[in-house]
Write a protein that holds these residues in place. Structure first.
Motif: not given
Ligand SMILES: O=C(O)C(=O)C[C@]1(C(=O)O)C=C[C@@H](O)C=C1
Length: 364
Positions: A79-81, A210-214, A143-145, A106-108, A73-75, A29-33, A165-169, A24-26
């Motif tokens: 799309s996550v390019v 909301t973010t959708r993951f595959f 994406q978070a910005f 759900d992403v807060h 993708e995020n609602s 504590a990232s959202y992907t995690h 590279s990620s919100t946890s980074r 997963f994207l580390g």
């Molecule tokens: O940066 C993160 O924490 C991620 O897991 C990536 C990511 C994304 O790329 O959409 C996941 C969910 C949120 O939409 C923001 C960032």
């Protein structure tokens, strides 16, 4: 090339515990995690953080992980390019990868940083617990910005934003800056893990963010590939839930209770023929041929398969040429009328190139 088995190595790719592995994207504590933990409990799977979305594709393709979880993708921000660019697979690096499941989270977001003073805001309404004038830079994933535009414009206008590279980074970088001038748009989980302060909570533009993951796996690309047990169980559970929900909508109380019990008793609950699942495909069309894109889309109309999303990314073959992505209802290995098979054949005939990229049970 294809792995027709379960997609699980049966032993840990990192060589330690014997559980199937999921990258997963580390860092953690990232959202992907968080989405990964919801789908792959740690008592049954070993979770491996990697640095970039591309690393998730390469680690899964190489077999170092059995599965990979990517944001798609995020609602509110679309799309996550970075993920679409890997699905475009311009250098043919990921021939064996396909999507086998989806997950919603759900992403807060919170603004995390250092600062003495007032108490940490709790969940619920947006809360700004501090004066933010000391902040000179903010780290986050792009994406978070894009999901916190109003907050940043209102409270931190003109402050430098730095993509990472990620919100946890981003949270790690804010922690490392002892001047306290750096902050991160990140999660409550990251604040808790790293001991950062929540300077403002629920800063996303929309409450329903909301973010959708595959979930990616190797193999699964032949229609007779057998699904691993966790995926079968997830499918059965989802079908029971969907059947129970449809009863809730249409039946009076007493009959509904009977029907729910009946659905739970079924070993293999029946789903509606096509709307319970989705598939993803990519294709390119001859650039200068009028109507070429419409010809491909018409294949779906003829097959009576509902298109649920369409995206494109530059093909990089030449300027302004594109790879298109379509999501549509239907599953390649649960295709009672052969409509998914037919549409894929039809698209292959009409498009310059095309590829099936996966089929999975819809979670919403
Ligand atoms: O940066 C993160 O924490 C991620 O897991 C990536 C990511 C994304 O790329 O959409 C996941 C969910 C949120 O939409 C923001 C960032």
């Amino acid at each position: 090339m294809e792995n027709s088995g379960t997609g699980e190595s049966g032993h840990d790719a990192a060589g330690t515990t014997g559980k199937p592995t999921v990258c997963f994207l580390g860092p953690v504590a990232s959202y992907t995690h968080q989405a990964t933990l919801d789908t792959f409990p740690e008592d049954k799977f070993d979770l491996i953080p990697v640095e970039t979305i591309k690393d998730i594709f390469t680690t899964t393709q190489s077999g170092r992980a059995d599965y990979g979880v990517v944001p798609f993708e995020n609602s509110s921000n679309g799309s996550v390019v970075f993920t679409l660019d890997q699905f475009a697979d311009r250098a043919a690096e990921f021939p064996d990868l396909s999507v086998c499941a989806e997950a919603y989270l759900d992403v807060h977001h919170c603004l995390l940083g250092h600062c003495g003073g007032s108490a940490i805001p709790k969940g619920g309404q947006r809360s700004i617990g501090r004066n933010l004038s000391h902040i000179k830079r903010i780290y986050s994933h792009p994406q978070a910005f894009g999901q916190c535009v109003k907050f940043l414009r209102t409270h931190l206008r003109g402050v430098e934003t730095i993509d990472v590279s990620s919100t946890s980074r981003a949270a790690e970088l804010a922690l490392a800056d002892k001047t306290g001038e750096s902050a991160a748009v990140s999660s409550r989980a990251a604040a808790k893990l790293l001991g950062l302060e929540i300077l403002a909570g629920n800063i996303e533009d929309r409450d329903d963010n909301t973010t959708r993951f595959f979930v990616l796996r190797r193999g699964g690309s032949t229609s007779d590939s057998k699904d691993p047990e966790w995926l079968e169980e997830r499918r059965r559970k989802r079908r029971r839930e969907a059947i129970a929900l449809s009863f809730t909508r249409i039946l009076p109380q007493k009959r509904r209770a009977d029907a729910e019990t009946e659905a739970e008793d079924q070993d293999e609950p029946k789903a509606p023929a096509y709307s319970h699942a989705k598939s993803l495909a990519s294709f390119t069309v001859p650039h200068r041929h009028p109507g070429a894109l419409a010809d491909v889309l018409d294949c779906f109309r003829r097959a009576r398969l509902n298109l649920t999303s369409i995206n494109s990314r530059p093909s990089l073959a030449a300027p302004f040429q594109y790879v298109f992505f379509v999501e549509f209802e239907g599953h390649r290995s649960d295709d009672p009328e052969g409509r998914v098979r037919d549409v894929l054949q039809d698209v292959a005939r009409v498009a310059s190139s095309s590829r099936w990229l996966g089929s999975w049970e819809s979670m919403r």
